[in-house]
Scaffold this active site. Structure first.
Site, PDB file in Angstrom:
ATOM      1  N   ALA A   1      13.682   3.522 -21.258  1.00 46.04           N
ATOM      2  CA  ALA A   1      12.430   4.258 -21.058  1.00 46.04           C
ATOM      3  C   ALA A   1      12.596   5.679 -21.585  1.00 46.04           C
ATOM      4  O   ALA A   1      13.524   6.380 -21.198  1.00 46.04           O
ATOM      5  CB  ALA A   1      12.076   4.291 -19.580  1.00 46.04           C
TER       6      ALA A   1
ATOM      7  N   HIS B   1       4.654  -0.906 -15.146  1.00 43.68           N
ATOM      8  CA  HIS B   1       5.450  -1.582 -16.175  1.00 43.68           C
ATOM      9  C   HIS B   1       6.634  -2.310 -15.545  1.00 43.68           C
ATOM     10  O   HIS B   1       6.946  -3.441 -15.895  1.00 43.68           O
ATOM     11  CB  HIS B   1       5.971  -0.560 -17.204  1.00 43.68           C
TER      12      HIS B   1
ATOM     13  N   ASP C   1      10.753   1.962 -25.085  1.00 47.44           N
ATOM     14  CA  ASP C   1       9.328   2.132 -24.803  1.00 47.44           C
ATOM     15  C   ASP C   1       9.124   3.557 -24.287  1.00 47.44           C
ATOM     16  O   ASP C   1       9.458   3.836 -23.136  1.00 47.44           O
ATOM     17  CB  ASP C   1       8.902   1.075 -23.778  1.00 47.44           C
TER      18      ASP C   1
ATOM     19  N   LYS D   1       0.835  -3.534 -26.388  1.00 40.23           N
ATOM     20  CA  LYS D   1       2.103  -3.360 -27.113  1.00 40.23           C
ATOM     21  C   LYS D   1       3.320  -3.648 -26.238  1.00 40.23           C
ATOM     22  O   LYS D   1       4.247  -4.330 -26.658  1.00 40.23           O
ATOM     23  CB  LYS D   1       2.275  -1.905 -27.586  1.00 40.23           C
TER      24      LYS D   1
ATOM     25  N   ARG E   1       5.670  -5.525 -13.791  1.00 38.51           N
ATOM     26  CA  ARG E   1       5.365  -6.596 -14.740  1.00 38.51           C
ATOM     27  C   ARG E   1       6.639  -7.218 -15.331  1.00 38.51           C
ATOM     28  O   ARG E   1       6.725  -8.426 -15.491  1.00 38.51           O
ATOM     29  CB  ARG E   1       4.500  -6.032 -15.869  1.00 38.51           C
TER      30      ARG E   1
ATOM     31  N   ARG F   1      -3.091   1.050 -24.542  1.00 40.10           N
ATOM     32  CA  ARG F   1      -3.502  -0.156 -23.814  1.00 40.10           C
ATOM     33  C   ARG F   1      -3.934  -1.297 -24.728  1.00 40.10           C
ATOM     34  O   ARG F   1      -4.922  -1.992 -24.468  1.00 40.10           O
ATOM     35  CB  ARG F   1      -4.640   0.176 -22.838  1.00 40.10           C
ATOM     36  N   SER F   2      -3.161  -1.447 -25.795  1.00 38.50           N
ATOM     37  CA  SER F   2      -3.476  -2.535 -26.718  1.00 38.50           C
ATOM     38  C   SER F   2      -2.658  -3.779 -26.403  1.00 38.50           C
ATOM     39  O   SER F   2      -2.843  -4.819 -27.044  1.00 38.50           O
ATOM     40  CB  SER F   2      -3.198  -2.092 -28.152  1.00 38.50           C
TER      41      SER F   2
END
Lengths: 167, 167, 167
Positions: C33, C49, C82, C14, C52, C11-12
């Site tokens: 994915a 995700h 990801d 990225k 978004r 949860r930075s």
């Protein structure tokens, strides 16, 4: 007014750095502790931080309601909030809607009449924790850090006592 | 003489970076291993590091007494200490006053007659560990890193094999 | 074609950063994915995700065979992978020779006909995990990150949503 976020790992020198940044502003600084002295480990840490800071700070314990504390007009200098990670933990324990509180704080920061230095922790750079509660907490901490960093004018990442400018 | 601290996470490429920095100085380099080959996992890691370095290093195993080892005049090149985190762990297991040892090392570093490259680990960027011993260790490691970084001329933070200059 | 690696903690920010980098290239982007929607926690994360990113991405689930997926010519824009850490975990669960797969990916990256943005995680900056499997995984993740970073044109380390240029 300047909004400065200082992030880093445990014992990375974040608090010392944040105190130096807060002292660089004119006026008597206000130390806003989100910790409550509930156990011996925490009491010892609070006492050590106080000894380092010296006696010329106004001190407030604010485990939950940061926004009114930051809007208060006491003290003429910077506010130092140490730390947001503990605040988040307090919000979660109190079953508050932490994301709402975090966004309210982010919305408030640019409107303050005093400079503010906020300390937070990076907790998401280790192995995925086994238990779901720890995973939720590290997710929440990461989201909070992103939101507050977005509202800050300056963000520093402290490693081994040395600040790295992120923003 | 140059004092260089290389920090980073597990398998971040710290040792490879530190070896390159140590080799950049003239003279035969001295590898000061703080690890003792007590179990299979550690023996395998030591063997892999040795294979990568090549045979032209003087090698010393120094689990505890780093200061006399660094003051010794053998070898004409840089000393590479790999790593301080394990040294700290050894000091704590031996019930030594680790903070005294760390401060003595910091005081010694600027007085050495050879360049020195020290490897350490960042261990404080994950979730707070459940057990008190792990918490004490990560606190101690963070404090040690701040003290040694303060005494170093250069500090690099290695991520994914890439150095980031902190000092 | 550009090869961009985005690393950071949980949860930075990225993925958001990686999406922005991928969208900056012309053509329809392809979302690769590595996650499979095996449990509720993961399904929820995948849905978030997707919401978004928006609907204009080609989406592929590729838990294991990244190289053929990246060599495929569908979509005219960047590929976004990801994330590599989950891919590594999938490889290990499938008892594949992960280091061979990682090196094959690193060899393939410079030969792609589309830009590629890869997301990975830093997992080695916490305390040493108690169990051997978690230690093996964090070692493998660190080695993978070094290998892929070596093959990338650009590497960014994201902290609190803010990118720090490593390469």
């Amino acid at each position: 007014m300047a909004v400065i976020l200082i992030t880093g790992g445990a014992r990375s020198g974040k608090s010392t750095r944040a105190e130096a940044r807060a002292r660089s502003f004119a006026g008597q600084p206000v130390y806003v502790a989100t910790a409550e002295a509930l156990d011996g480990e925490m009491q010892e840490r609070i006492a050590r931080h106080r000894a380092r800071r010296g006696a010329d700070w106004i001190e407030r314990e604010v485990p939950l309601d940061l926004v009114p504390a930051l809007l208060s007009t006491e003290g003429g200098g910077a506010r130092l909030v140490d730390c947001l990670t503990l605040w988040l933990s307090n919000l979660m324990h109190a079953a508050r809607d932490w994301e709402r509180d975090v966004r309210e704080l982010a919305d408030t920061l640019p409107r303050l009449n005093s400079p503010v230095v906020l300390v937070t922790n990076e907790v998401g750079l280790g192995i995925v924790p086994d238990n779901a509660l720890a995973r939720s907490f590290r997710d929440a901490a990461g989201i909070m850090n992103q939101i507050i960093a977005g509202a800050a004018d300056e963000v520093e990442f402290v490693v081994a006592g040395l600040p790295l400018k992120l923003k």
